[in-house]
Design a protein around this motif. Structure first.
Motif, PDB file in Angstrom:
ATOM      1  N   VAL A  15       0.872  -1.185   0.000  1.00 29.16           N
ATOM      2  CA  VAL A  15       0.000   0.000   0.000  1.00 29.16           C
ATOM      3  C   VAL A  15       0.906   1.231   0.000  1.00 29.16           C
ATOM      4  CG1 VAL A  15      -1.796   1.257   1.249  1.00 29.16           C
ATOM      5  CG2 VAL A  15      -1.758  -1.247   1.289  1.00 29.16           C
ATOM      6  N   GLU A  16       0.817   2.001  -1.061  1.00 30.02           N
ATOM      7  CA  GLU A  16       1.652   3.205  -1.175  1.00 30.02           C
ATOM      8  C   GLU A  16       0.938   4.368  -0.491  1.00 30.02           C
ATOM      9  OE1 GLU A  16       4.644   3.320  -2.616  1.00 30.02           O
ATOM     10  OE2 GLU A  16       4.601   1.240  -3.353  1.00 30.02           O
ATOM     11  N   LEU A  17       1.587   5.011   0.458  1.00 29.10           N
ATOM     12  CA  LEU A  17       0.931   6.129   1.165  1.00 29.10           C
ATOM     13  C   LEU A  17       1.654   7.464   0.940  1.00 29.10           C
ATOM     14  CD1 LEU A  17      -0.036   4.473   4.551  1.00 29.10           C
ATOM     15  CD2 LEU A  17      -1.600   5.203   2.765  1.00 29.10           C
ATOM     16  N   HIS A  18       2.964   7.466   1.121  1.00 27.69           N
ATOM     17  CA  HIS A  18       3.771   8.687   0.967  1.00 27.69           C
ATOM     18  C   HIS A  18       3.146   9.838   1.748  1.00 27.69           C
ATOM     19  CE1 HIS A  18       5.843   6.375  -2.033  1.00 27.69           C
ATOM     20  NE2 HIS A  18       4.692   6.175  -2.651  1.00 27.69           N
ATOM     21  N   GLU A  19       2.861   9.587   3.005  1.00 23.15           N
ATOM     22  CA  GLU A  19       2.215  10.641   3.802  1.00 23.15           C
ATOM     23  C   GLU A  19       3.001  10.901   5.071  1.00 23.15           C
ATOM     24  OE1 GLU A  19      -1.819   9.240   4.567  1.00 23.15           O
ATOM     25  OE2 GLU A  19      -1.346   8.932   6.662  1.00 23.15           O
ATOM     26  N   LYS A  20       2.923  12.154   5.536  1.00 23.91           N
ATOM     27  CA  LYS A  20       3.660  12.541   6.736  1.00 23.91           C
ATOM     28  C   LYS A  20       3.169  11.739   7.936  1.00 23.91           C
ATOM     29  CE  LYS A  20       4.707  17.349   5.680  1.00 23.91           C
ATOM     30  NZ  LYS A  20       4.535  18.735   6.156  1.00 23.91           N
ATOM     31  N   ILE A  21       4.107  11.278   8.743  1.00 27.76           N
ATOM     32  CA  ILE A  21       3.711  10.542   9.944  1.00 27.76           C
ATOM     33  C   ILE A  21       2.944  11.472  10.889  1.00 27.76           C
ATOM     34  CG2 ILE A  21       4.616   9.326  11.984  1.00 27.76           C
ATOM     35  CD1 ILE A  21       6.799   8.146  10.170  1.00 27.76           C
ATOM     36  N   LEU A  22       3.253  12.758  10.812  1.00 29.18           N
ATOM     37  CA  LEU A  22       2.545  13.722  11.652  1.00 29.18           C
ATOM     38  C   LEU A  22       1.346  14.343  10.940  1.00 29.18           C
ATOM     39  CD1 LEU A  22       5.524  15.425  13.518  1.00 29.18           C
ATOM     40  CD2 LEU A  22       3.823  13.850  14.441  1.00 29.18           C
ATOM     41  N   HIS A 103       7.030  17.577  24.615  1.00 28.47           N
ATOM     42  CA  HIS A 103       6.648  18.627  23.672  1.00 28.47           C
ATOM     43  C   HIS A 103       5.140  18.796  23.732  1.00 28.47           C
ATOM     44  CE1 HIS A 103       6.170  14.705  21.713  1.00 28.47           C
ATOM     45  NE2 HIS A 103       5.056  15.246  21.237  1.00 28.47           N
ATOM     46  N   TYR A 138       6.559  19.831  15.823  1.00 26.36           N
ATOM     47  CA  TYR A 138       5.102  19.791  15.990  1.00 26.36           C
ATOM     48  C   TYR A 138       4.475  21.146  15.680  1.00 26.36           C
ATOM     49  CZ  TYR A 138       5.334  15.135  17.907  1.00 26.36           C
ATOM     50  OH  TYR A 138       5.529  13.785  18.050  1.00 26.36           O
TER      51      TYR A 138
ATOM     52  N   ALA B   5       6.470   9.120  20.493  1.00 29.91           N
ATOM     53  CA  ALA B   5       5.185   9.684  20.054  1.00 29.91           C
ATOM     54  C   ALA B   5       5.015   9.489  18.547  1.00 29.91           C
ATOM     55  CB  ALA B   5       5.125  11.169  20.410  1.00 29.91           C
ATOM     56  N   LEU B   6       6.124   9.623  17.803  1.00 31.13           N
ATOM     57  CA  LEU B   6       6.052   9.429  16.350  1.00 31.13           C
ATOM     58  C   LEU B   6       5.683   7.988  16.013  1.00 31.13           C
ATOM     59  CD1 LEU B   6       9.173  11.391  15.077  1.00 31.13           C
ATOM     60  CD2 LEU B   6       6.785  11.907  14.578  1.00 31.13           C
ATOM     61  N   SER B   9       2.028   7.417  16.543  1.00 31.35           N
ATOM     62  CA  SER B   9       1.234   7.916  15.408  1.00 31.35           C
ATOM     63  C   SER B   9       1.354   6.982  14.214  1.00 31.35           C
ATOM     64  CB  SER B   9       1.721   9.305  14.960  1.00 31.35           C
ATOM     65  OG  SER B   9       1.723  10.197  16.030  1.00 31.35           O
ATOM     66  N   LEU B  10       2.578   6.483  13.996  1.00 34.83           N
ATOM     67  CA  LEU B  10       2.828   5.591  12.861  1.00 34.83           C
ATOM     68  C   LEU B  10       2.008   4.303  13.001  1.00 34.83           C
ATOM     69  CD1 LEU B  10       4.615   4.791  10.354  1.00 34.83           C
ATOM     70  CD2 LEU B  10       6.226   3.827  11.987  1.00 34.83           C
ATOM     71  N   ARG B  13      -1.676   4.803  12.501  1.00 32.36           N
ATOM     72  CA  ARG B  13      -2.008   5.001  11.081  1.00 32.36           C
ATOM     73  C   ARG B  13      -2.016   3.656  10.342  1.00 32.36           C
ATOM     74  NH1 ARG B  13      -3.954   5.264   7.181  1.00 32.36           N
ATOM     75  NH2 ARG B  13      -3.661   6.576   5.338  1.00 32.36           N
ATOM     76  N   GLU B  17      -5.150   1.637   8.461  1.00 32.60           N
ATOM     77  CA  GLU B  17      -5.068   1.210   7.058  1.00 32.60           C
ATOM     78  C   GLU B  17      -5.295  -0.307   6.949  1.00 32.60           C
ATOM     79  OE1 GLU B  17      -4.627   3.696   4.853  1.00 32.60           O
ATOM     80  OE2 GLU B  17      -4.871   2.304   3.167  1.00 32.60           O
ATOM     81  N   ARG B  21      -8.456  -2.425   5.114  1.00 30.15           N
ATOM     82  CA  ARG B  21      -8.198  -3.383   4.028  1.00 30.15           C
ATOM     83  C   ARG B  21      -8.313  -4.835   4.506  1.00 30.15           C
ATOM     84  NH1 ARG B  21      -5.427  -0.786  -0.368  1.00 30.15           N
ATOM     85  NH2 ARG B  21      -5.153   1.417   0.097  1.00 30.15           N
ATOM     86  N   ILE B 104       8.245  10.594   6.799  1.00 30.59           N
ATOM     87  CA  ILE B 104       7.178  10.150   5.906  1.00 30.59           C
ATOM     88  C   ILE B 104       7.003   8.635   5.928  1.00 30.59           C
ATOM     89  CG2 ILE B 104       6.612   9.969   3.421  1.00 30.59           C
ATOM     90  CD1 ILE B 104       7.713  12.839   3.176  1.00 30.59           C
ATOM     91  N   LEU B 105       5.750   8.226   5.963  1.00 27.74           N
ATOM     92  CA  LEU B 105       5.421   6.806   5.809  1.00 27.74           C
ATOM     93  C   LEU B 105       5.163   6.583   4.320  1.00 27.74           C
ATOM     94  CD1 LEU B 105       4.526   3.938   6.626  1.00 27.74           C
ATOM     95  CD2 LEU B 105       2.280   4.887   7.218  1.00 27.74           C
ATOM     96  N   ASP B 106       6.057   5.833   3.679  1.00 27.29           N
ATOM     97  CA  ASP B 106       5.931   5.623   2.238  1.00 27.29           C
ATOM     98  C   ASP B 106       5.030   4.439   1.897  1.00 27.29           C
ATOM     99  OD1 ASP B 106       7.291   7.619   0.840  1.00 27.29           O
ATOM    100  OD2 ASP B 106       9.246   6.737   1.276  1.00 27.29           O
ATOM    101  N   ARG B 107       5.271   3.295   2.560  1.00 34.25           N
ATOM    102  CA  ARG B 107       4.649   2.061   2.074  1.00 34.25           C
ATOM    103  C   ARG B 107       4.389   1.093   3.225  1.00 34.25           C
ATOM    104  NH1 ARG B 107       8.650   0.946  -0.452  1.00 34.25           N
ATOM    105  NH2 ARG B 107       8.247   2.443  -2.093  1.00 34.25           N
ATOM    106  N   ILE B 108       3.269   0.392   3.118  1.00 35.60           N
ATOM    107  CA  ILE B 108       2.981  -0.693   4.066  1.00 35.60           C
ATOM    108  C   ILE B 108       2.800  -1.963   3.242  1.00 35.60           C
ATOM    109  CG2 ILE B 108       1.476  -1.481   5.948  1.00 35.60           C
ATOM    110  CD1 ILE B 108       0.208   1.322   5.980  1.00 35.60           C
TER     111      ILE B 108
END
Lengths: 236, 113
Positions: A15-22, A103, A138, B5-6, B9-10, B13, B17, B21, B104-108
């Motif tokens: 699954v291609e996302l290419h999205e910011k983790i934040l 933070h 942040y 914390a990152l 979030s990861l 997410r 997803e 699916r 950035i999270l590119d791919r799962i």
């Protein structure tokens, strides 16, 4: 099930996302920012190491800007001390006790906004947790990032924490009243180091104790109001 | 220590997803982290190993692609070497970071029944 060869294995799907983790934080920050802009409130994210003088700067700001209504959200790991100091200086302040978090994030600010009378303010200062690393990444929904760097912290702090200083719209060089006692510290060398990490280097030397530099800081804050479209509408 | 914390979030997410699916497991996560993103990659990996337990990422591999820092002129696009100042030598405009601040999270890669 893998149906191409019938091996009975499960199918691996990329699954291609290419999205910011934040991305989630950034959405909440955008929501906060929209609220601030609509209400004409200038929100300032004030960062810096523990003891850089963030709370003292806000106390001095209250003295220098008596014509403006200010409030603060004070991020603190464990105490309400900063909020109590600010309240004593005449700034309505709400603590955000982060527990172990190093933070503030946009959601913490959003939750604190529900507990604060922030509409109708001229400025909302968000005093971040004392830390030169974590708060930098942040977005909280602020109009500007300000980093307090005290002259006692050493000239090379900008080079050691480039992410924080790159994020800064303005650096306040605090505690300049101590300079006569610090023969090894030069404002010029601090400035040269800021130029290496800030694409638009901008700093103001201030003393919360003597009030030196507070007029320039007030002027900078007043200029930020021009960037908030509704600020003029609530001009007093 | 915002790496924890990152990772939280990861993982949240990825779980969302995977649920959407109907995945039964996650095999691999590919992330892109800039060298000047403010993320300590070793700490990020440690945080992942700690947090993946009892989540859909329990047996997932974390692949980290690091991105070097790159600056360019925000006006003429000319690459700028960090040095005395972050300004374009030809037009004196401020530099803009064009690489190195990614988180950035590119791919799962997930297993779908």
């Amino acid at each position: 099930m893998c149906d191409s060869c019938g091996c009975g294995d499960h199918e691996l799907v990329p699954v291609e996302l290419h999205e910011k983790i934040l991305a989630g934080n950034d959405r909440t920050a955008a929501h906060n920012r929209a609220h601030f802009r609509a209400a004409g409130v200038v929100a300032i994210n004030l960062m810096g190491s523990p003891g850089a003088g963030k709370t003292a700067v806000l106390e001095a700001t209250a003295r220098a800007m008596g014509n403006r209504t200010l409030a603060a959200l004070a991020g603190d790991l464990a105490t309400d001390n900063d909020a109590e100091r600010l309240a004593a200086a005449g700034i309505a302040a709400q603590s955000i006790t982060t527990g172990s978090a190093c933070h503030l994030d946009a959601q913490m600010v959003h939750a604190a906004m529900h507990a604060t009378k922030w509409r109708g303010l001229d400025y909302l200062f968000i005093e971040n947790v004392g830390n030169l690393v974590c708060p930098a990444i942040y977005d909280l929904g602020q109009a500007a990032n300000v980093v307090a760097l005290s002259v006692t912290e050493g000239e090379d702090k900008p080079l050691k924490y480039p992410v924080m200083f790159r994020a800064a719209d303005l650096v306040l060089l605090t505690k300049i009243d101590l300079l006569p006692h610090l023969p090894g510290i030069s404002l010029n060398r601090i400035a040269a180091n800021l130029e290496k990490v800030m694409p638009k280097p901008l700093f103001l030397p201030v003393s919360s104790l003597t009030g030196e530099g507070m007029a320039a800081w007030s002027t900078w804050l007043e200029h930020r109001r021009a960037a908030v479209p509704n600020a003029a509408l609530v001009e007093r | 220590m915002h790496e924890y914390a990152l990772i939280q979030s990861l993982v949240e997410r990825v779980e969302a997803e995977a649920r959407a699916r109907h995945a039964s497991a996650v095999h691999r996560l590919s992330v892109r982290i800039g060298e000047q993103s403010g993320v300590d990659i070793e700490l990020f990996r440690t945080a992942f190993m700690t947090f993946r337990d009892r989540t859909i990422c329990e047996r997932a591999e974390l692949v980290v692609d690091t991105v070097p820092v790159q600056w360019a002129c925000e006006r003429c696009g000319e690459p700028i070497q960090p040095g005395r100042s972050l300004q374009c030598a030809s037009c004196h405009s401020p530099a803009r970071m064009v690489g190195g601040d990614e988180i950035i999270l590119d791919r799962i890669e997930m297993e779908v029944a």
